[in-house]
Design a protein around this motif. Sequence first.
Motif, PDB file in Angstrom:
ATOM      1  N   ILE A 280      33.165  26.279  28.874  1.00  0.00           N
ATOM      2  CA  ILE A 280      34.617  26.380  28.651  1.00  0.00           C
ATOM      3  C   ILE A 280      34.874  27.669  27.886  1.00  0.00           C
ATOM      4  O   ILE A 280      34.221  27.932  26.868  1.00  0.00           O
ATOM      5  CB  ILE A 280      35.191  25.193  27.850  1.00  0.00           C
ATOM      6  CG1 ILE A 280      34.698  23.857  28.392  1.00  0.00           C
ATOM      7  CG2 ILE A 280      36.719  25.238  27.844  1.00  0.00           C
ATOM      8  CD1 ILE A 280      35.150  22.667  27.549  1.00  0.00           C
ATOM      9  N   ASP A 281      35.818  28.483  28.375  1.00  0.00           N
ATOM     10  CA  ASP A 281      36.227  29.675  27.633  1.00  0.00           C
ATOM     11  C   ASP A 281      37.710  29.939  27.905  1.00  0.00           C
ATOM     12  O   ASP A 281      38.296  29.430  28.864  1.00  0.00           O
ATOM     13  CB  ASP A 281      35.389  30.900  28.025  1.00  0.00           C
ATOM     14  CG  ASP A 281      35.561  31.289  29.483  1.00  0.00           C
ATOM     15  OD1 ASP A 281      35.861  30.388  30.309  1.00  0.00           O
ATOM     16  OD2 ASP A 281      35.404  32.470  29.819  1.00  0.00           O
TER      17      ASP A 281
ATOM     18  N   VAL B 236      42.828  28.347  30.158  1.00  0.00           N
ATOM     19  CA  VAL B 236      41.448  27.991  29.787  1.00  0.00           C
ATOM     20  C   VAL B 236      40.670  27.796  31.076  1.00  0.00           C
ATOM     21  O   VAL B 236      41.173  27.170  32.027  1.00  0.00           O
ATOM     22  CB  VAL B 236      41.427  26.708  28.927  1.00  0.00           C
ATOM     23  CG1 VAL B 236      39.997  26.208  28.771  1.00  0.00           C
ATOM     24  CG2 VAL B 236      42.051  26.976  27.577  1.00  0.00           C
ATOM     25  N   ARG B 237      39.435  28.339  31.125  1.00  0.00           N
ATOM     26  CA  ARG B 237      38.611  28.249  32.329  1.00  0.00           C
ATOM     27  C   ARG B 237      37.429  27.326  32.059  1.00  0.00           C
ATOM     28  O   ARG B 237      36.725  27.460  31.050  1.00  0.00           O
ATOM     29  CB  ARG B 237      38.122  29.627  32.731  1.00  0.00           C
ATOM     30  CG  ARG B 237      37.251  29.648  33.979  1.00  0.00           C
ATOM     31  CD  ARG B 237      36.991  31.088  34.410  1.00  0.00           C
ATOM     32  NE  ARG B 237      36.388  31.854  33.315  1.00  0.00           N
ATOM     33  CZ  ARG B 237      36.429  33.189  33.212  1.00  0.00           C
ATOM     34  NH1 ARG B 237      37.028  33.889  34.163  1.00  0.00           N
ATOM     35  NH2 ARG B 237      35.886  33.802  32.190  1.00  0.00           N
ATOM     36  N   VAL B 238      37.204  26.376  32.991  1.00  0.00           N
ATOM     37  CA  VAL B 238      36.106  25.404  32.883  1.00  0.00           C
ATOM     38  C   VAL B 238      35.165  25.631  34.064  1.00  0.00           C
ATOM     39  O   VAL B 238      35.628  25.799  35.211  1.00  0.00           O
ATOM     40  CB  VAL B 238      36.642  23.964  32.896  1.00  0.00           C
ATOM     41  CG1 VAL B 238      35.484  22.970  32.831  1.00  0.00           C
ATOM     42  CG2 VAL B 238      37.610  23.739  31.748  1.00  0.00           C
ATOM     43  N   GLY B 239      33.857  25.661  33.774  1.00  0.00           N
ATOM     44  CA  GLY B 239      32.870  25.848  34.825  1.00  0.00           C
ATOM     45  C   GLY B 239      31.854  24.724  34.862  1.00  0.00           C
ATOM     46  O   GLY B 239      31.403  24.247  33.825  1.00  0.00           O
ATOM     47  N   VAL B 240      31.476  24.263  36.053  1.00  0.00           N
ATOM     48  CA  VAL B 240      30.433  23.237  36.259  1.00  0.00           C
ATOM     49  C   VAL B 240      29.451  23.805  37.274  1.00  0.00           C
ATOM     50  O   VAL B 240      29.789  23.957  38.444  1.00  0.00           O
ATOM     51  CB  VAL B 240      31.048  21.913  36.763  1.00  0.00           C
ATOM     52  CG1 VAL B 240      29.942  20.894  37.008  1.00  0.00           C
ATOM     53  CG2 VAL B 240      32.074  21.375  35.793  1.00  0.00           C
ATOM     54  N   ARG B 241      28.223  24.105  36.820  1.00  0.00           N
ATOM     55  CA  ARG B 241      27.235  24.756  37.689  1.00  0.00           C
ATOM     56  C   ARG B 241      26.011  23.869  37.819  1.00  0.00           C
ATOM     57  O   ARG B 241      25.481  23.350  36.830  1.00  0.00           O
ATOM     58  CB  ARG B 241      26.851  26.113  37.122  1.00  0.00           C
ATOM     59  CG  ARG B 241      25.795  26.829  37.949  1.00  0.00           C
ATOM     60  CD  ARG B 241      25.561  28.233  37.459  1.00  0.00           C
ATOM     61  NE  ARG B 241      24.542  28.917  38.254  1.00  0.00           N
ATOM     62  CZ  ARG B 241      24.228  30.200  38.126  1.00  0.00           C
ATOM     63  NH1 ARG B 241      24.857  30.941  37.218  1.00  0.00           N
ATOM     64  NH2 ARG B 241      23.293  30.727  38.889  1.00  0.00           N
ATOM     65  N   ASP B 242      25.542  23.714  39.057  1.00  0.00           N
ATOM     66  CA  ASP B 242      24.332  22.917  39.294  1.00  0.00           C
ATOM     67  C   ASP B 242      23.265  23.823  39.873  1.00  0.00           C
ATOM     68  O   ASP B 242      23.525  24.970  40.246  1.00  0.00           O
ATOM     69  CB  ASP B 242      24.639  21.744  40.228  1.00  0.00           C
ATOM     70  CG  ASP B 242      25.082  22.195  41.616  1.00  0.00           C
ATOM     71  OD1 ASP B 242      24.301  22.891  42.291  1.00  0.00           O
ATOM     72  OD2 ASP B 242      26.226  21.858  42.029  1.00  0.00           O
TER      73      ASP B 242
ATOM     74  N   PHE C 134      31.427  25.420  40.353  1.00  0.00           N
ATOM     75  CA  PHE C 134      32.833  25.032  40.482  1.00  0.00           C
ATOM     76  C   PHE C 134      33.567  25.473  39.213  1.00  0.00           C
ATOM     77  O   PHE C 134      33.079  25.232  38.086  1.00  0.00           O
ATOM     78  CB  PHE C 134      32.970  23.508  40.651  1.00  0.00           C
ATOM     79  CG  PHE C 134      32.602  23.020  42.024  1.00  0.00           C
ATOM     80  CD1 PHE C 134      33.584  22.816  42.985  1.00  0.00           C
ATOM     81  CD2 PHE C 134      31.269  22.764  42.368  1.00  0.00           C
ATOM     82  CE1 PHE C 134      33.249  22.368  44.254  1.00  0.00           C
ATOM     83  CE2 PHE C 134      30.939  22.315  43.638  1.00  0.00           C
ATOM     84  CZ  PHE C 134      31.930  22.126  44.590  1.00  0.00           C
ATOM     85  N   GLN C 135      34.725  26.083  39.378  1.00  0.00           N
ATOM     86  CA  GLN C 135      35.515  26.525  38.237  1.00  0.00           C
ATOM     87  C   GLN C 135      36.982  26.134  38.452  1.00  0.00           C
ATOM     88  O   GLN C 135      37.467  26.118  39.585  1.00  0.00           O
ATOM     89  CB  GLN C 135      35.437  28.047  38.061  1.00  0.00           C
ATOM     90  CG  GLN C 135      34.057  28.554  37.641  1.00  0.00           C
ATOM     91  CD  GLN C 135      34.035  30.075  37.537  1.00  0.00           C
ATOM     92  OE1 GLN C 135      34.042  30.755  38.558  1.00  0.00           O
ATOM     93  NE2 GLN C 135      34.012  30.567  36.323  1.00  0.00           N
ATOM     94  N   PHE C 136      37.647  25.844  37.350  1.00  0.00           N
ATOM     95  CA  PHE C 136      39.098  25.639  37.422  1.00  0.00           C
ATOM     96  C   PHE C 136      39.753  26.171  36.156  1.00  0.00           C
ATOM     97  O   PHE C 136      39.090  26.287  35.095  1.00  0.00           O
ATOM     98  CB  PHE C 136      39.463  24.172  37.681  1.00  0.00           C
ATOM     99  CG  PHE C 136      39.107  23.216  36.560  1.00  0.00           C
ATOM    100  CD1 PHE C 136      39.981  23.021  35.479  1.00  0.00           C
ATOM    101  CD2 PHE C 136      37.931  22.485  36.606  1.00  0.00           C
ATOM    102  CE1 PHE C 136      39.655  22.125  34.471  1.00  0.00           C
ATOM    103  CE2 PHE C 136      37.608  21.599  35.603  1.00  0.00           C
ATOM    104  CZ  PHE C 136      38.462  21.415  34.523  1.00  0.00           C
ATOM    105  N   THR C 137      41.022  26.533  36.284  1.00  0.00           N
ATOM    106  CA  THR C 137      41.794  27.050  35.137  1.00  0.00           C
ATOM    107  C   THR C 137      42.997  26.139  34.897  1.00  0.00           C
ATOM    108  O   THR C 137      43.563  25.564  35.826  1.00  0.00           O
ATOM    109  CB  THR C 137      42.304  28.473  35.397  1.00  0.00           C
ATOM    110  OG1 THR C 137      43.118  28.482  36.582  1.00  0.00           O
ATOM    111  CG2 THR C 137      41.151  29.453  35.572  1.00  0.00           C
ATOM    112  N   ILE C 138      43.356  26.009  33.626  1.00  0.00           N
ATOM    113  CA  ILE C 138      44.532  25.222  33.217  1.00  0.00           C
ATOM    114  C   ILE C 138      45.325  26.070  32.221  1.00  0.00           C
ATOM    115  O   ILE C 138      44.759  26.557  31.238  1.00  0.00           O
ATOM    116  CB  ILE C 138      44.117  23.890  32.555  1.00  0.00           C
ATOM    117  CG1 ILE C 138      43.312  23.036  33.531  1.00  0.00           C
ATOM    118  CG2 ILE C 138      45.353  23.125  32.079  1.00  0.00           C
ATOM    119  CD1 ILE C 138      44.117  22.557  34.716  1.00  0.00           C
ATOM    120  N   PRO C 139      46.620  26.285  32.442  1.00  0.00           N
ATOM    121  CA  PRO C 139      47.424  27.075  31.494  1.00  0.00           C
ATOM    122  C   PRO C 139      47.495  26.393  30.126  1.00  0.00           C
ATOM    123  O   PRO C 139      47.514  25.164  30.026  1.00  0.00           O
ATOM    124  CB  PRO C 139      48.815  27.130  32.141  1.00  0.00           C
ATOM    125  CG  PRO C 139      48.579  26.829  33.580  1.00  0.00           C
ATOM    126  CD  PRO C 139      47.416  25.894  33.613  1.00  0.00           C
TER     127      PRO C 139
END
Length: 788
Positions: free
Chosen positions: A712-713, A721-727, A782-787
């Motif tokens: 999370i950064d 805010v950007r969240v990443g989930v990497r496998d 996988f990444q997603f952003t939330i304002p």
Amino acid sequence: MNENESIPGERTASEPQDGSSSVAHSIEVPPEIIRKWQEFVNLLAEIMHVPSASIMRVDPPHIKVFVSSTSAGNPCEPGALDTGPYCETVLRTGQPLLVPDALENEAWRANPHVRLGMISYLGVPIAWPDGRLFGTICVRDNKRNEYSAAYLKLLLHFRDMLQADLVSFVTLHSQLEKHEAKIRRLVDANIIGIIIWDLEGRILEANDAFLSMGGYNREDLVAGRLNRMDLTPPEWRERDARTDAELKMTGAVQPFEKEYFRKDGGRVPVLIGLAAFSEERNQGVAFVLDLTERKRAEQALRESEHKLRQIIDTIPAHVVRYQPDGAADFINQTFRDFVGPGVGFDNLRSVVHPEDYPQRSRDWDTHVAAAEPYNIEMRLRRADGVYRWHRSRRVPLRDANGVIVNWYGAGHDIDDQKRAEQALRRSEAYLAEAQRLSHTGSAAYNETEILYWSEEAFRIFGFDPVQGIPNREAVWQRIHPDDVDRINENTERGVREKVSFTNAFRFVLPDGTVKHIESINHPVFSASGELLEIVGTPVDVTERKRTEEAYREAQKALAHANRVTTMGQLTASITHEVNQPITAAITYALAARRFLNAEPPNFHEVDDALSLIIKEGNRAGEVVERVRALIKKVPIRKDAVAIDDAILEVIALTRAEAANNSVSVRTQFAEGLPCVQGDRVQLQQVMLNLIVNAIQAMSGTGEGSCELQISIDAVPSEGSVRVGVRDTGPGLSPESLSRLFEPFYTTKPEGMGMGLSICRSIIEAHGGLLWATRCEPRGTLFQFTIPF
């Protein structure tokens, strides 16, 4: 040229005039000129489609109507005083004046012409040859009229013809005065050329006026170089011979025109009259008038008339003149070109469509008999044989006694106009049908009233079109009270910022039915920035709102089912998470029981065991609460969410599942993360889906270590805010990557293909983005952003 132009220092009609001006005012305009001017103003009124065209004359201290068109609705009668400011302004400034609409200007609004209905004006000054103002030529209209540049040019051309007439008869008037004063002023006055002659043709004496008109001097006279015969061009000598014979018989010759040679070889036109002195008639006197200026004026008049004929022949209208009995005796060139060669006055009826001629002919005869203007529409055959619709108006020209001397008609081709009107009607019908099908209306309104409503607008708002457009109050009373202030704010902001704006509101019909309306509005302003109207397109979106609500309910139910399904996949892990604290609590309870049965009882150990039992019970409760929060069906809400805490709860919930699949979990959270705006449960659902998918992607691969990285950064530049989930699983093929978020697409044999599609919908509903990227040498991010 505008309403405020003026030239300082010019005289007005009421200011004192000097002697020469007084003489000019006393000159009587010949009746034939007045009749010609009458034709001018009638033609002007007809061509410019106005009720009033007039020639005004200064008659100190007044301005009077001198000649006025006989058109219907003309309030200006010849001889009447002009009490309005229009012509006085033209005479004061010496400039043309255009008043498109007197009602728009306080200075013009109160003038008498407005009370008579004449609210627009175009006028130009008319000057005597010496520059003094004769008056004005002007047109007035009972409606707003901008008067194009072509009309101004036409008015100025008529003014030029009037001034040419003034030049002509002022010159003639001056000649008459000189002739009457010849005895009194004779030689010394030099107003007229005077010579003393003898029968041999010698000029014995001449005044300076005669000498100067031929460019001679007194030395030429004294030297005997001037002789009537030598001064006369050859073609005039036969006339001179008859003159001499007449002199011998009668002793006088009435004035006639001829030419003399000038000293420079040129010619001067003159008017000469001769008389013998005595019965011997061997000498006499001749009065010679230089006609140069008059000839020039006549030439100018001929040229002016030629220009007028050219104007009539070239104006884009079909002009026809009729005799008092209605028979045509003149058609202009434009009409000749339209009907083609071979069509004359005797067979003009042949170009009228056979179906139209009988009735139109009877109507024309009726109007001629009644001496009433005639408006007509009929089909005329063009030179190429094609019949086209034609509209014309015929009006009578009357003399001073009211007797019709001619009829004048002006018409034009309206076939294209009729086709355009038909096309417009079809277009309006198509538009009305399109609005009905799409539930889209159209309207125009200003700050005080509704100016226009389409048929669909009546249907949308539930008003009866038979009763006409409703007033604003009736419409506003039906707008939902909770929406009124927002509509006012949007409207005021759109007008203030001069931009289009959208209003969404509820409209309550008399039977209680609530409609949802969305209206796109565009304010229209004048050149000065004044709001003229607001054009709007109201759309009935009630059905769409119902559909959207049903879609949201279905989406919410689907999301809930997805959460339940996902939680079902974690049953074993959740059971393990719950069993651990329960088993530990049982163990601590048995220990506490032993401590109580000891002799003596060890209450200190019992208290420690009970504390541990409470801790493990709370731990089990937290696991159950997290599961319940994800499974239960609750309304969507937007709150400030600590994204890192929310994700840690999901990680805790899936910890056992990760361990069972030999997946290590590593987190990398930035410090000081801002809260995001969103629904905590929905965001946790997204993380739960991504984490479970990642664990399942790595299960059974057997290729190296299985590691799940969660990061999370903050991205300040994007405000999110950007969240990443990497496998570290096998990764995705290019085809799978492009279709990954499509509904019902899955790479799992037992999958429904809805999880990632729902995740993307949730993230986009929060104003963010969700995407996937292949990693090298393996795995997927996988990444997603939330304002925030």
